[in-house]
Write a protein that holds these residues in place. Sequence first.
Motif, PDB file in Angstrom:
ATOM      1  N   VAL A   7      42.518  29.027  38.353  1.00  0.00           N
ATOM      2  CA  VAL A   7      43.131  30.354  38.291  1.00  0.00           C
ATOM      3  C   VAL A   7      42.088  31.376  37.813  1.00  0.00           C
ATOM      4  CG1 VAL A   7      44.878  31.756  37.113  1.00  0.00           C
ATOM      5  CG2 VAL A   7      45.464  29.459  37.929  1.00  0.00           C
ATOM      6  N   ALA A   8      41.357  31.006  36.760  1.00  0.00           N
ATOM      7  CA  ALA A   8      40.365  31.932  36.201  1.00  0.00           C
ATOM      8  C   ALA A   8      39.233  32.216  37.204  1.00  0.00           C
ATOM      9  CB  ALA A   8      39.789  31.353  34.905  1.00  0.00           C
ATOM     10  N   ARG A   9      38.764  31.173  37.851  1.00  0.00           N
ATOM     11  CA  ARG A   9      37.694  31.351  38.857  1.00  0.00           C
ATOM     12  C   ARG A   9      38.179  32.251  39.985  1.00  0.00           C
ATOM     13  NH1 ARG A   9      36.297  25.552  38.148  1.00  0.00           N
ATOM     14  NH2 ARG A   9      37.958  25.136  39.658  1.00  0.00           N
ATOM     15  N   ALA A  10      39.404  32.012  40.450  1.00  0.00           N
ATOM     16  CA  ALA A  10      39.945  32.805  41.563  1.00  0.00           C
ATOM     17  C   ALA A  10      40.059  34.274  41.166  1.00  0.00           C
ATOM     18  CB  ALA A  10      41.307  32.249  41.973  1.00  0.00           C
ATOM     19  N   LEU A  11      40.600  34.541  39.973  1.00  0.00           N
ATOM     20  CA  LEU A  11      40.752  35.935  39.515  1.00  0.00           C
ATOM     21  C   LEU A  11      39.386  36.598  39.377  1.00  0.00           C
ATOM     22  CD1 LEU A  11      43.519  35.584  36.741  1.00  0.00           C
ATOM     23  CD2 LEU A  11      43.773  36.746  38.951  1.00  0.00           C
ATOM     24  N   VAL A  14      41.080  45.200  33.538  1.00  0.00           N
ATOM     25  CA  VAL A  14      40.599  44.047  32.755  1.00  0.00           C
ATOM     26  C   VAL A  14      39.091  43.971  32.892  1.00  0.00           C
ATOM     27  CG1 VAL A  14      40.633  41.518  32.613  1.00  0.00           C
ATOM     28  CG2 VAL A  14      42.766  42.774  32.994  1.00  0.00           C
ATOM     29  N   GLU A  15      38.387  43.849  31.756  1.00  0.00           N
ATOM     30  CA  GLU A  15      36.927  43.863  31.832  1.00  0.00           C
ATOM     31  C   GLU A  15      36.331  42.473  32.011  1.00  0.00           C
ATOM     32  OE1 GLU A  15      35.207  46.893  29.796  1.00  0.00           O
ATOM     33  OE2 GLU A  15      33.178  46.052  29.706  1.00  0.00           O
ATOM     34  N   ALA A  16      36.997  41.445  31.454  1.00  0.00           N
ATOM     35  CA  ALA A  16      36.462  40.085  31.589  1.00  0.00           C
ATOM     36  C   ALA A  16      37.609  39.084  31.538  1.00  0.00           C
ATOM     37  CB  ALA A  16      35.465  39.796  30.472  1.00  0.00           C
ATOM     38  N   ILE A  17      37.350  37.928  32.129  1.00  0.00           N
ATOM     39  CA  ILE A  17      38.345  36.853  32.121  1.00  0.00           C
ATOM     40  C   ILE A  17      37.772  35.684  31.338  1.00  0.00           C
ATOM     41  CG2 ILE A  17      39.549  35.175  33.589  1.00  0.00           C
ATOM     42  CD1 ILE A  17      39.511  37.557  35.683  1.00  0.00           C
TER      43      ILE A  17
END
Length: 334
Positions: A91-95, A70-73
Amino acid sequence: MIVLGIESTAHTFGVALLDDQLKVLADVRKQYVPKSGGILPREVAPFFSQVAGAAVREALGAAGVRMGEVEAIAVALGPGMGPQLRVGASVARALAAYYGKPLVPVNHAVAHIEVARWLTGLKDPIVLYVAGGNTAVISYAEGRYRVFGETLDLPLGNALDTFAREVGIAPPYVREGKHAVDICAEGGEFVEGLPYVVKGQDSSFSGLLTAALKALRGGAALRDICFTFREIAYSSVVEVLERGLALTGKREVVLTGGVAASALLNEKLSLMASLHGAQFRPIPRSYAGDNGVMIALTGMAAFKWGQRVEPRRATIRQRWRVDQVPVPWYYGFP
Ligand code: FE2
């Protein structure tokens, strides 16, 4: 390039994976359905927390993709309900932090517009955005989306849902293109006396809701009130859109947001657009409501144009307006 998108602004926790050919590799949606009444953030947020991890794993599994690829979230940081937004943002910050991936902030309303432009192929439309939490007529000018008109009080979807619950015809969800109020309206006739309100370019639905409930208490037939309520509500937003079309000179019309699943609203817009020689194309019903694909799509555009945010600065913005977002990708994407 693969972008992972996370949606969590209201009732749907969505995780999607999209590649740079705009192929949807995964589209996982976990929707919270209340047993009764409306959406209560304090009930939805714990549900989101419970399903979030599994939703991310399910999306990666369905796509056959590892996080390393995955290149970006991308994450919807607003507008929406605070408790739910916080789950998606966490969730997004953690990933992003754990896997060292860039994090792209996405405005949920912009994402509804981008997914509609992508799916309809209409490049420069005037947009009617109607959902449970938003009602606005929007079009692009000079670098960003501008609000031509909006609701002064309740969003249209919220007014319909509240009416349905108050008169006992809930659950109000749109099925097969029909809202509970549409089904109730079958065989109904237009009755006088309910307020039709367009002030300048803005709509208002709270007076309509109050007057409809009062008329029912006064003995009016439910199907007539359902019919009249719906006709007034839909016609007022179509009127605002029509004014916007005339003023901006745009040649294309799209409808997006949860209420875009309404077959009747699509019909009304299509008719209005044809009267003005403008093109209208409906979006597939399954993409009217909230989903992770629209966040991944908009995130991919924003990422390509350099928009990103440090995880520790990626705070939610409950009232993030569509006209606050620079949209440099407008003519180049999707
Ligand atoms: Fe939405």
